[in-house]
Design a protein around this motif. Structure first.
Motif, mmCIF file in Angstrom:
data_model
loop_
_atom_site.group_PDB
_atom_site.id
_atom_site.type_symbol
_atom_site.label_atom_id
_atom_site.label_comp_id
_atom_site.label_asym_id
_atom_site.label_seq_id
_atom_site.Cartn_x
_atom_site.Cartn_y
_atom_site.Cartn_z
ATOM 1 N N THR A 1 7.751 -8.791 11.916
ATOM 2 C CA THR A 1 7.584 -9.477 10.713
ATOM 3 C C THR A 1 6.052 -9.767 10.980
ATOM 4 O O THR A 1 5.585 -9.927 12.116
ATOM 5 N N PRO A 2 5.366 -10.081 9.979
ATOM 6 C CA PRO A 2 5.668 -9.730 8.417
ATOM 7 C C PRO A 2 5.790 -8.300 8.153
ATOM 8 O O PRO A 2 5.121 -7.457 8.973
ATOM 9 N N PRO A 3 6.415 -8.098 7.080
ATOM 10 C CA PRO A 3 6.760 -6.426 6.777
ATOM 11 C C PRO A 3 5.626 -5.763 6.362
ATOM 12 O O PRO A 3 4.482 -6.465 5.970
ATOM 13 N N GLU A 4 5.662 -4.564 6.574
ATOM 14 C CA GLU A 4 4.434 -3.562 5.736
ATOM 15 C C GLU A 4 5.168 -3.093 4.466
ATOM 16 O O GLU A 4 5.939 -2.536 4.481
ATOM 17 N N ILE A 5 4.240 -3.020 3.379
ATOM 18 C CA ILE A 5 4.845 -2.419 1.977
ATOM 19 C C ILE A 5 4.474 -1.167 2.058
ATOM 20 O O ILE A 5 3.135 -0.741 2.338
ATOM 21 N N HIS A 6 5.304 -0.366 1.866
ATOM 22 C CA HIS A 6 5.159 1.323 1.769
ATOM 23 C C HIS A 6 5.351 1.778 0.358
ATOM 24 O O HIS A 6 6.384 1.529 -0.133
ATOM 25 N N VAL A 7 4.248 2.257 -0.346
ATOM 26 C CA VAL A 7 4.334 2.724 -1.653
ATOM 27 C C VAL A 7 3.994 4.317 -1.509
ATOM 28 O O VAL A 7 2.886 4.467 -1.145
ATOM 29 N N ARG B 1 0.029 1.858 2.583
ATOM 30 C CA ARG B 1 0.794 0.780 3.366
ATOM 31 C C ARG B 1 -0.087 -0.474 3.292
ATOM 32 O O ARG B 1 -1.269 -0.300 3.430
ATOM 33 N N GLN B 2 0.624 -1.383 2.913
ATOM 34 C CA GLN B 2 -0.293 -2.785 2.838
ATOM 35 C C GLN B 2 0.772 -3.916 3.658
ATOM 36 O O GLN B 2 1.912 -4.059 3.325
ATOM 37 N N LYS B 3 0.184 -4.496 4.466
ATOM 38 C CA LYS B 3 0.489 -5.439 5.508
ATOM 39 C C LYS B 3 0.694 -6.778 4.615
ATOM 40 O O LYS B 3 -0.179 -7.316 4.142
ATOM 41 N N ALA B 4 1.967 -7.453 4.646
ATOM 42 C CA ALA B 4 2.084 -8.674 3.964
ATOM 43 C C ALA B 4 1.534 -9.787 4.907
ATOM 44 O O ALA B 4 1.442 -9.485 5.995
#
Length: 219
Positions: free
Chosen positions: A146-152, A175-178
């Motif tokens: 954590t925190p998570p990584e957003i994967h689009v 990818r974008q780290k929260a």
């Protein structure tokens, strides 16, 4: 591995309701989830487009988005392992993901100021091109803690309506780290990642379509 914050507070998994055996001992969890209304979140990506975009005269339809049964939901997906899909508890999208992606993509084209003739598939248009979108990834990943990584990841296919020809295809991915393991921070990261992808998709679509349209006009 440390469990995600919202997982500890009552994470719903794809298999949770799969059989009576899985429900034993989970009564308090289910009651807690049912008792609390979910918070609603919407996608609001920040799309920064270059000023050098071509102004085009052709018609474009943003086709209905294919996001698959695991993502085309009001629920917000996460993964703790590559093979398992779970969902945040007490947190929903305001609309199904496929509709949100298509609507935000349409808004980005409209806001670009480069194309006037653009609309959704349901409108009565006579388009020159159709843009098809497949959602490959749209989840929070806890693979590295954590925190998570957003994967689009969105796969795009631009089609010529006149002759049913594929003009161009490309996969756009980021990818974008929260900033932290909270739902608000995770949604901000979703919006940032989606915005980055749209910032690439809009110019690519306009450039590919314009190049093909001019070539057809000169042939």
């Amino acid at each position: 591995m440390k469990q995600p914050y919202y997982t500890r507070r009552g994470l719903l998994t794809t298999g949770l309701l799969g059989g009576a055996g899985l429900l034993s001992g989970c009564g308090s969890l289910l009651q807690a989830v049912e008792r609390d209304e979910p918070r609603l979140y919407r996608l609001d990506p920040d799309v920064s487009l270059p000023s050098s975009l071509p102004r085009v005269d052709w018609h474009l339809v943003v086709a209905d988005v294919n996001s698959g049964s695991d993502m085309d939901s009001l629920r917000i997906p996460l993964q703790q392992t590559p093979l398992q899909v779970e969902y945040f508890a007490r947190a929903n999208w305001t609309n199904h993901l496929s509709d949100m992606v298509a609507n935000r993509m349409l808004a980005a084209f409209e806001n670009s100021g480069s194309i006037l003739n653009v609309g959704r598939e349901s409108l009565s248009l006579n388009p020159d091109y159709r843009l098809r979108t497949e959602v490959r990834n749209f989840q929070a990943e806890y693979f590295n803690g954590t925190p998570p990584e957003i994967h689009v990841g969105l796969a795009q296919r631009l089609l010529s309506v006149q002759d049913s020809r594929v003009v161009a295809t490309k996969i756009f991915e980021t990818r974008q780290k929260a900033e932290q393991d909270s739902m608000d921070a995770i949604i901000r990261a979703f919006n940032a990642a989606f915005g980055k992808v749209l910032t690439e998709i809009i110019p690519w679509t306009l450039q590919q379509g314009e190049s093909d349209y001019r070539a057809r006009q000169n042939s």
